[in-house]
Design a protein around this motif. Sequence first.
Motif, PDB file in Angstrom:
ATOM      1  N   PHE A  55       0.558  -1.547  -0.282  1.00 38.29           N
ATOM      2  CA  PHE A  55      -0.371   0.176  -0.015  1.00 38.29           C
ATOM      3  C   PHE A  55       1.231   1.487  -0.315  1.00 38.29           C
ATOM      4  O   PHE A  55       0.737   1.832   1.062  1.00 38.29           O
TER       5      PHE A  55
ATOM      6  N   HIS B 171       1.434   4.521  -2.386  1.00 37.51           N
ATOM      7  CA  HIS B 171       0.316   5.312  -3.054  1.00 37.51           C
ATOM      8  C   HIS B 171       1.542   6.449  -3.979  1.00 37.51           C
ATOM      9  O   HIS B 171       2.286   6.832  -2.460  1.00 37.51           O
TER      10      HIS B 171
ATOM     11  N   ARG C 130      -4.878  11.479  -5.985  1.00 39.88           N
ATOM     12  CA  ARG C 130      -3.857  10.390  -5.763  1.00 39.88           C
ATOM     13  C   ARG C 130      -3.091  10.204  -7.548  1.00 39.88           C
ATOM     14  O   ARG C 130      -4.976  10.284  -8.211  1.00 39.88           O
TER      15      ARG C 130
ATOM     16  N   TRP D 270      -0.250   1.490   9.736  1.00 45.15           N
ATOM     17  CA  TRP D 270      -1.380   2.843  10.005  1.00 45.15           C
ATOM     18  C   TRP D 270      -0.544   2.997  11.924  1.00 45.15           C
ATOM     19  O   TRP D 270      -0.267   2.109  12.184  1.00 45.15           O
TER      20      TRP D 270
ATOM     21  N   ILE E 171      -9.788  10.091   6.745  1.00 43.38           N
ATOM     22  CA  ILE E 171      -8.581  11.031   7.680  1.00 43.38           C
ATOM     23  C   ILE E 171      -8.616  12.054   7.558  1.00 43.38           C
ATOM     24  O   ILE E 171      -9.091  12.858   6.486  1.00 43.38           O
TER      25      ILE E 171
ATOM     26  N   ILE F 260      -7.010   9.820  12.483  1.00 42.30           N
ATOM     27  CA  ILE F 260      -7.713   8.704  11.858  1.00 42.30           C
ATOM     28  C   ILE F 260      -8.987   7.902  12.562  1.00 42.30           C
ATOM     29  O   ILE F 260      -8.957   8.052  13.361  1.00 42.30           O
TER      30      ILE F 260
ATOM     31  N   ASP G 230      -9.990   7.045   2.969  1.00 38.87           N
ATOM     32  CA  ASP G 230      -8.976   5.777   3.083  1.00 38.87           C
ATOM     33  C   ASP G 230      -7.910   5.689   1.905  1.00 38.87           C
ATOM     34  O   ASP G 230      -8.526   5.406   0.830  1.00 38.87           O
ATOM     35  N   PRO G 231      -6.393   6.274   1.791  1.00 39.77           N
ATOM     36  CA  PRO G 231      -6.411   6.073   0.347  1.00 39.77           C
ATOM     37  C   PRO G 231      -5.676   4.377   0.280  1.00 39.77           C
ATOM     38  O   PRO G 231      -5.920   4.447  -0.859  1.00 39.77           O
ATOM     39  N   ASN G 232      -6.631   3.483   0.948  1.00 40.27           N
ATOM     40  CA  ASN G 232      -5.990   1.887   0.764  1.00 40.27           C
ATOM     41  C   ASN G 232      -7.212   1.655  -0.893  1.00 40.27           C
ATOM     42  O   ASN G 232      -7.186   0.359  -1.508  1.00 40.27           O
ATOM     43  N   TRP G 233      -8.404   2.218  -0.603  1.00 43.47           N
ATOM     44  CA  TRP G 233      -9.660   2.537  -1.304  1.00 43.47           C
ATOM     45  C   TRP G 233      -9.317   2.339  -2.958  1.00 43.47           C
ATOM     46  O   TRP G 233      -8.405   3.240  -3.285  1.00 43.47           O
ATOM     47  N   ALA G 234     -10.358   1.370  -3.754  1.00 41.80           N
ATOM     48  CA  ALA G 234      -9.661   1.599  -5.376  1.00 41.80           C
ATOM     49  C   ALA G 234     -10.449   3.163  -5.892  1.00 41.80           C
ATOM     50  O   ALA G 234      -9.484   3.895  -6.447  1.00 41.80           O
ATOM     51  N   ASP G 235     -11.731   3.215  -4.819  1.00 41.10           N
ATOM     52  CA  ASP G 235     -11.518   5.013  -5.424  1.00 41.10           C
ATOM     53  C   ASP G 235     -10.749   6.240  -4.012  1.00 41.10           C
ATOM     54  O   ASP G 235     -10.921   5.605  -3.008  1.00 41.10           O
ATOM     55  N   HIS G 236     -10.654   7.251  -4.508  1.00 39.48           N
ATOM     56  CA  HIS G 236      -9.538   8.160  -3.141  1.00 39.48           C
ATOM     57  C   HIS G 236     -10.132   9.511  -3.226  1.00 39.48           C
ATOM     58  O   HIS G 236     -10.230   9.784  -4.762  1.00 39.48           O
TER      59      HIS G 236
ATOM     60  N   TRP H  85      -9.741  13.825  -1.429  1.00 36.99           N
ATOM     61  CA  TRP H  85      -9.959  14.483  -0.955  1.00 36.99           C
ATOM     62  C   TRP H  85     -11.015  16.141  -1.059  1.00 36.99           C
ATOM     63  O   TRP H  85     -11.251  16.553  -2.287  1.00 36.99           O
ATOM     64  N   GLY H  86     -11.401  16.175  -0.122  1.00 39.40           N
ATOM     65  CA  GLY H  86     -12.196  18.124  -0.040  1.00 39.40           C
ATOM     66  C   GLY H  86     -11.000  19.078  -0.154  1.00 39.40           C
ATOM     67  O   GLY H  86      -9.619  18.544  -0.491  1.00 39.40           O
TER      68      GLY H  86
END
Lengths: 112, 117
Positions: A37, A39, A51, A99, B35, B50, B99-105, B107-108
């Motif tokens: 993980f 990125h 990202r 984490w 986060i 988080i 969570d950046p581990n998701w396929a979709d990510h 930010w505000g």
Amino acid sequence: DVVMTQSPFSLPVTLGQPASISCRSSQSLVYSDGNTFLHWFQQRPGQSPRRLIYQVSNRDSGVPDRFSGSGSGTDFTLKISRVEAEDVGVYYCVQATHWPLTFGGGTKVEIK
Amino acid sequence: EVQLLESGGGLVQPGGCLRLSCAASGLTFSSHGMIWARQAPGKGLQWVSIITGNGDTTWYADSVKGRFTISRDNSKNTLYLQMNSLRVEDTATYYCLNDPNWADHWWGQGTLVTVSS
């Protein structure tokens, strides 16, 4: 926490030339399920980060194919094959294997 | 379309408090760990806090531990950050992200917090 070390801090590049950013982690980023993980994020001037690359080498939707990510374990690289003006900004590597997630210090890409 | 919309930033004196909110839309909010990250003027990104999707587990950066509290209301699709005992060094733009581990990510757009007398 995992420490992420990026280099260089600043990267002046000529338009159309390649660029490469290195990111090293203080411990392996391979998760117990075999995934890594790591990125990459881009922050253009005045904008929120977004990202670019997830899990080492997968481009996010809409990211040009001149961006590529590679690496394994503790050493990772973001490459831009031919830098364009819109690529100016700061690039961050982020690990989310352990984490809390942690950010690299950032690499500022600018045009010579 | 997914949107994360932060609010609640502003100017506050040292020792004061603020409550940030992040209203989420277009996603199954309760499925996502969320986060808070921040960026001091001219500086890099730093994670602040988080929270897991169901709110059971939280983490705090050492610099904010004991002063900030993260929470969420999944019925309102909203993430919060209660910030107490604010210090000058807390001055930053605060972002919410999933969570950046998701396929979709996502930010505000960020909300600016300025701590100054």
